[in-house]
Structure formats: structure tokens, C-alpha cells
Scaffold this motif. Structure first.
Motif, PDB file in Angstrom:
ATOM      1  N   ALA A 170      25.903  76.638  72.727  1.00 42.65           N
ATOM      2  CA  ALA A 170      24.509  76.422  73.125  1.00 42.65           C
ATOM      3  C   ALA A 170      23.734  77.703  72.876  1.00 42.65           C
ATOM      4  CB  ALA A 170      24.426  76.013  74.589  1.00 42.65           C
ATOM      5  N   THR A 171      22.480  77.552  72.458  1.00 43.44           N
ATOM      6  CA  THR A 171      21.669  78.727  72.132  1.00 43.44           C
ATOM      7  C   THR A 171      20.356  78.773  72.910  1.00 43.44           C
ATOM      8  OG1 THR A 171      20.673  77.545  70.268  1.00 43.44           O
ATOM      9  CG2 THR A 171      22.638  78.878  69.805  1.00 43.44           C
ATOM     10  N   SER A 172      20.102  77.805  73.785  1.00 42.55           N
ATOM     11  CA  SER A 172      18.862  77.785  74.578  1.00 42.55           C
ATOM     12  C   SER A 172      19.164  78.196  76.016  1.00 42.55           C
ATOM     13  CB  SER A 172      18.239  76.384  74.558  1.00 42.55           C
ATOM     14  OG  SER A 172      17.842  76.031  73.248  1.00 42.55           O
ATOM     15  N   PHE A 173      18.343  79.121  76.538  1.00 36.92           N
ATOM     16  CA  PHE A 173      18.551  79.646  77.889  1.00 36.92           C
ATOM     17  C   PHE A 173      17.234  79.609  78.656  1.00 36.92           C
ATOM     18  CE2 PHE A 173      22.215  81.073  75.695  1.00 36.92           C
ATOM     19  CZ  PHE A 173      23.197  81.337  76.639  1.00 36.92           C
ATOM     20  N   ARG A 174      17.369  79.689  79.995  1.00 34.02           N
ATOM     21  CA  ARG A 174      16.207  79.793  80.873  1.00 34.02           C
ATOM     22  C   ARG A 174      16.077  81.235  81.338  1.00 34.02           C
ATOM     23  NH1 ARG A 174      18.863  75.253  82.578  1.00 34.02           N
ATOM     24  NH2 ARG A 174      19.739  76.389  84.366  1.00 34.02           N
ATOM     25  N   ALA A 175      14.873  81.723  81.390  1.00 29.62           N
ATOM     26  CA  ALA A 175      14.636  83.127  81.743  1.00 29.62           C
ATOM     27  C   ALA A 175      15.108  83.416  83.165  1.00 29.62           C
ATOM     28  CB  ALA A 175      13.153  83.450  81.606  1.00 29.62           C
ATOM     29  N   GLY A 176      15.849  84.499  83.319  1.00 34.23           N
ATOM     30  CA  GLY A 176      16.286  84.962  84.626  1.00 34.23           C
ATOM     31  C   GLY A 176      17.356  84.126  85.272  1.00 34.23           C
ATOM     32  N   THR A 177      17.971  83.199  84.562  1.00 33.35           N
ATOM     33  CA  THR A 177      18.978  82.308  85.131  1.00 33.35           C
ATOM     34  C   THR A 177      20.329  82.564  84.472  1.00 33.35           C
ATOM     35  OG1 THR A 177      17.294  80.609  85.539  1.00 33.35           O
ATOM     36  CG2 THR A 177      19.605  79.903  85.547  1.00 33.35           C
ATOM     37  N   LYS A 178      21.366  82.699  85.300  1.00 31.96           N
ATOM     38  CA  LYS A 178      22.713  82.905  84.757  1.00 31.96           C
ATOM     39  C   LYS A 178      23.218  81.602  84.151  1.00 31.96           C
ATOM     40  CE  LYS A 178      25.542  85.341  87.170  1.00 31.96           C
ATOM     41  NZ  LYS A 178      26.519  85.784  88.215  1.00 31.96           N
ATOM     42  N   GLN A 179      23.647  81.678  82.909  1.00 28.05           N
ATOM     43  CA  GLN A 179      24.176  80.508  82.209  1.00 28.05           C
ATOM     44  C   GLN A 179      25.465  80.884  81.485  1.00 28.05           C
ATOM     45  OE1 GLN A 179      19.810  79.117  80.734  1.00 28.05           O
ATOM     46  NE2 GLN A 179      21.503  77.911  79.884  1.00 28.05           N
ATOM     47  N   ARG A 180      26.227  79.851  81.184  1.00 31.72           N
ATOM     48  CA  ARG A 180      27.490  80.061  80.497  1.00 31.72           C
ATOM     49  C   ARG A 180      27.251  80.105  78.987  1.00 31.72           C
ATOM     50  NH1 ARG A 180      31.900  82.353  82.603  1.00 31.72           N
ATOM     51  NH2 ARG A 180      33.845  81.655  81.621  1.00 31.72           N
ATOM     52  N   LEU A 181      27.681  81.182  78.371  1.00 25.17           N
ATOM     53  CA  LEU A 181      27.637  81.298  76.914  1.00 25.17           C
ATOM     54  C   LEU A 181      29.059  81.121  76.390  1.00 25.17           C
ATOM     55  CD1 LEU A 181      26.298  82.023  74.176  1.00 25.17           C
ATOM     56  CD2 LEU A 181      26.784  84.430  74.708  1.00 25.17           C
ATOM     57  N   SER A 182      29.245  80.144  75.520  1.00 27.23           N
ATOM     58  CA  SER A 182      30.555  79.888  74.919  1.00 27.23           C
ATOM     59  C   SER A 182      30.410  79.850  73.399  1.00 27.23           C
ATOM     60  CB  SER A 182      31.137  78.555  75.415  1.00 27.23           C
ATOM     61  OG  SER A 182      31.334  78.585  76.816  1.00 27.23           O
ATOM     62  N   PHE A 183      31.425  80.327  72.701  1.00 27.46           N
ATOM     63  CA  PHE A 183      31.389  80.319  71.237  1.00 27.46           C
ATOM     64  C   PHE A 183      32.806  80.463  70.691  1.00 27.46           C
ATOM     65  CE2 PHE A 183      30.981  84.711  72.571  1.00 27.46           C
ATOM     66  CZ  PHE A 183      31.816  85.418  71.716  1.00 27.46           C
ATOM     67  N   THR A 184      32.961  80.130  69.440  1.00 25.60           N
ATOM     68  CA  THR A 184      34.221  80.336  68.725  1.00 25.60           C
ATOM     69  C   THR A 184      33.930  81.068  67.421  1.00 25.60           C
ATOM     70  OG1 THR A 184      34.051  78.202  67.598  1.00 25.60           O
ATOM     71  CG2 THR A 184      35.307  78.258  69.671  1.00 25.60           C
ATOM     72  N   VAL A 185      34.968  81.664  66.885  1.00 22.35           N
ATOM     73  CA  VAL A 185      34.929  82.231  65.533  1.00 22.35           C
ATOM     74  C   VAL A 185      35.866  81.372  64.697  1.00 22.35           C
ATOM     75  CG1 VAL A 185      35.407  84.226  64.080  1.00 22.35           C
ATOM     76  CG2 VAL A 185      34.431  84.547  66.371  1.00 22.35           C
TER      77      VAL A 185
END
Length: 380
Positions: A170-185
Motif C-alpha cells: 500500500a502506498t496511501s497514508f493518512r497524515a499523523g496516523t500510524k499505519q502498517r507499511l509492508s513490501f517485498t523485494v
């Protein structure tokens, strides 16, 4: 027999005129000329010229060196060796003096030599799973290595490089809010890479910052068994951010050191912040941090970081980490310092990728806490 008549003899005056002319001219003119010129003209040359010219040329001048002369006897007696021991001892003493003088000058210069330390020669042996990066170097798109005189290699400009592709969930975030960033190579076949080399205590370094070079974060996500990297991420302000993954993947028995990047978007009113002034001294968390040195594009130059207010401690296998990001395209260079402090200073070697404006981010540790000092750098 009857008498035969005799021919009548001609009278003297009856001889033909041509016979009279013959008597007068019994000697042809050419014979008369021969008598007058019995000696040919070529024989009238003086006797002194009877020797041919080429014979005179063979006469050897007195100044010509006669190479057939036997050389004088030469004395083959070797030179006496009585002073060889003395000369050797004198040379050794002089060498010791020069070495000590060089050491003293090095200390007077506080280690700020103009040449980067030499790196070990590469070998043909297989690379180990853990990379020992004890020498100063940079990380760019082509992996690790000392910067060259053509400008440092940059990374983070592409999703894919060296057959590897960065794939954020996922590449969309909300300002000032902790979110989970996940990715693979992902490897060339599409499967996530699950094996990485340990570089400065971590298998992957993640840099996140906004396009105006604010909001810098140096993070270290965790990887699951299936190759998925994840961490909790907070992006404080609206705008477009860049995530830059710096790692060394182990694929097919090869080490692939590269840097990949992707954009993250935070919705809202984006107000870019101008670059701060290009000062050499900044204050962070009550510590004063300054640097000395002027990076250029044509040669590797030293940078000495001085921290006032606390003793610098090792952090992630080094006394500091320097990230340099170019304004405009966010081209990325990650620099590691020398192994030891130089008179209490952290020493880096760096070449700027190109002329332009940059932000330098220096991560260091004091009293068990990690701090970040940032400067604006202008390269002409």
C-alpha cells in the motif's frame, strides 16, 4: 700468227683530270688531321692528373678514428668493499628518521589526509552471507564501493534494478496516523527474496523522507519467512514521500547490493518547506554538531563530523551513518565512515554525485540514544 694490234698509249696530257687530283690529294684529309693530332686530346692531360679522382677519395684523412686499433688494457679489479657496511647502516638510520618524521606530520594533520584509505583487493572466492563493510564506502544503485572521481553512484531512483523489484503493498497514508507499511523485494521470477546479507548489523535499511527533504527517518523493518518486510510508519504531514530500501540480496548464489525506491502519498494540503541555509553547525537534542570539508564532484574528499556535548558511540557497526539526498529527484547516497575516530571526530569520504543542492543527514549515538543532524549542502 698474224700480229695483234697494240693499244695506243695515252699521251701525258691525255690522262683524266680526276687522276691528277688524286695525286695531289693522295692523303685524304682525315689522314692529315690524324698526323696533326697524333696525340688525342684526352692524353694531353697533365701527368699530375693521371691518378683517378676516386683513387684520391680513398685516401684516409689523419683525423679518422681507426677502429681496428687495439684498446688499452682496462683494470678489472673490483672496487674495494670496505665501506659497504657503513653505507648500509647510514641508509638505515636515515630511513628511520624519515618514518618518524612522517608519523609526526600525520599527527599534526589530525588525520585529515587528502587521500582515502586503500581498500583490500577483490578476490575470486565466493562472497559470504554476511558482508564485512569495515572500509569507508558508499551505497548507490550499483551497490557498495568507494566513490570514484566521476561522482558518487546514486540509488533510490527506480522501483527495479539488477533484476530485483520493490513491491509495496500500500502506498496511501493518512497524515499523523500510524499505519502498517509492508513490501517485498521480488526476484526475476517474481518470487519474493528471502535471503539477505547482514550489512552494518541489519539486512535492510529503509529511508523515508518527503519530497521537500523534510521528515527524514532511518528505519529497520522486520522480514517474515515469506520475504515480506513490514513496520509501523507515521508520516506527519501531507505530501509525497519517498521510501528507499538499501540492501544486499542473496539470489542464486550471488550478492546483489542495490537501492530501490517508491513513492508514498499522504493526502491533504501539501506545503513544501524551503531548504534551510547552508550552515556548517547545527544543534539537535541539545548537542552541537559541525562538519569540516567540502565535497566536490571530481575527487573523493574527507568530511569530519564533530559532536560537542557528548561522546560518540558505535551505532550499527560504525561511529555514524551519513545519508546524502539530492534536491529535485531525491537521488540517494549512503556513506559509512572510517572504523576509528580521528581525534574524536567521525571521518567520512565522499564525492558529490553532481552539482546541485543536497541535504546531509548524520545519524550518530551518544549515551545509548540515536540522534540525527542535518545540513544543507550546495555543490557548485
Amino acid at each position: 700468227m698474224p700480229d695483234q694490234p697494240r693499244k695506243a698509249e695515252a699521251a701525258p696530257d691525255e690522262r683524266p683530270e680526276k687522276n691528277e687530283q688524286l695525286e695531289e690529294n693522295e692523303r685524304p684529309e682525315k689522314n692529315r688531321q690524324l698526323e696533326e693530332n697524333e696525340r688525342p686530346e684526352k692524353n694531353e692531360q697533365p701527368e699530375e692528373n693521371e691518378q683517378p679522382e676516386k683513387a684520391k677519395a680513398k685516401t684516409k684523412p689523419k683525423w679518422v678514428l681507426d677502429v681496428t686499433a687495439e684498446p688499452e688494457d682496462q683494470d678489472d679489479t673490483p672496487a674495494p668493499k670496505g665501506n659497504e657496511g657503513f653505507r648500509f647502516a647510514a641508509f638505515g638510520a636515515l630511513l628511520v628518521v624519515v618514518l618518524f618524521a612522517g608519523y609526526g606530520l600525520g599527527r599534526l594533520n589530525n588525520g585529515t589526509s587528502a587521500s582515502p584509505p586503500a581498500t583490500p583487493a577483490a578476490t575470486g572466492s565466493a562472497a559470504p552471507a554476511a558482508v564485512n563493510e569495515n572500509m569507508p564506502h558508499t551505497h548507490g544503485a550499483a551497490g557498495s564501493g568507494l566513490t570514484s572521481t566521476a561522482g558518487a553512484a546514486v540509488g533510490g531512483l527506480s522501483l527495479s534494478s539488477d533484476g530485483l523489484t520493490l513491491h509495496p503493498d500500500a502506498t496511501s497514508f493518512r497524515a499523523g496516523t500510524k499505519q502498517r507499511l509492508s513490501f517485498t523485494v521480488d526476484a526475476p521470477g517474481g518470487a519474493p527474496v528471502t535471503s539477505y546479507a547482514i550489512v552494518h548489523d541489519k539486512p535492510l535499511h529503509l529511508i523515508v523522507l518527503r519530497r521537500d527533504l523534510t521528515g527524514f527517518q532511518h528505519l529497520h523493518p522486520a522480514m517474515a519467512a515469506d520475504g515480506t518486510w513490514s513496520l509501523d510508519l507515521t508520516l506527519a504531514e501531507p505530501g509525497v514521500y519517498r521510501m528507499i530500501a538499501d540492501f544486499t540480496a542473496l539470489v542464486g548464489g550471488r550478492q546483489i547490493a542495490t537501492t530501490l525506491g517508491a513513492d508514498l502519498t499522504v493526502a491533504g494540503d501539501y506545503r513544501p518547506v524551503p531548504l534551510p541555509a547552508a550552515d556548517r553547525t547545527v544543534t539537535t537534542d541539545g548537542l552541537t554538531v559541525s562538519y569540516a570539508g567540502t565535497p566536490g564532484t571530481q575527487a573523493v574528499q574527507p568530511l569530519l563530523m564533530t559532536v560537542t556535548g557528548g561522546a560518540v558511540e558505535p551505532y550499527l557497526g560504525a561511529y555514524g551513518h551519513l545519508v546524502v539526498v539530492r534536491q529535485g529527484d531525491l537521488a540517494y547516497v549512503h556513506v559509512h565512515p572510517e572504523q576509528q575516530l580521528v581525534d574524536g571526530k567521525v571521518k567520512f569520504w565522499i564525492t558529490a554525485p553532481s552539482p546541485g543542492d543536497y541535504r546531509m543527514f548524520f545519524d550518530f549515538q551518544v549515551a545509548g540514544r540515536v540522534h540525527t543532524a542535518a545540513w544543507t549542502l550546495r555543490v557548485g
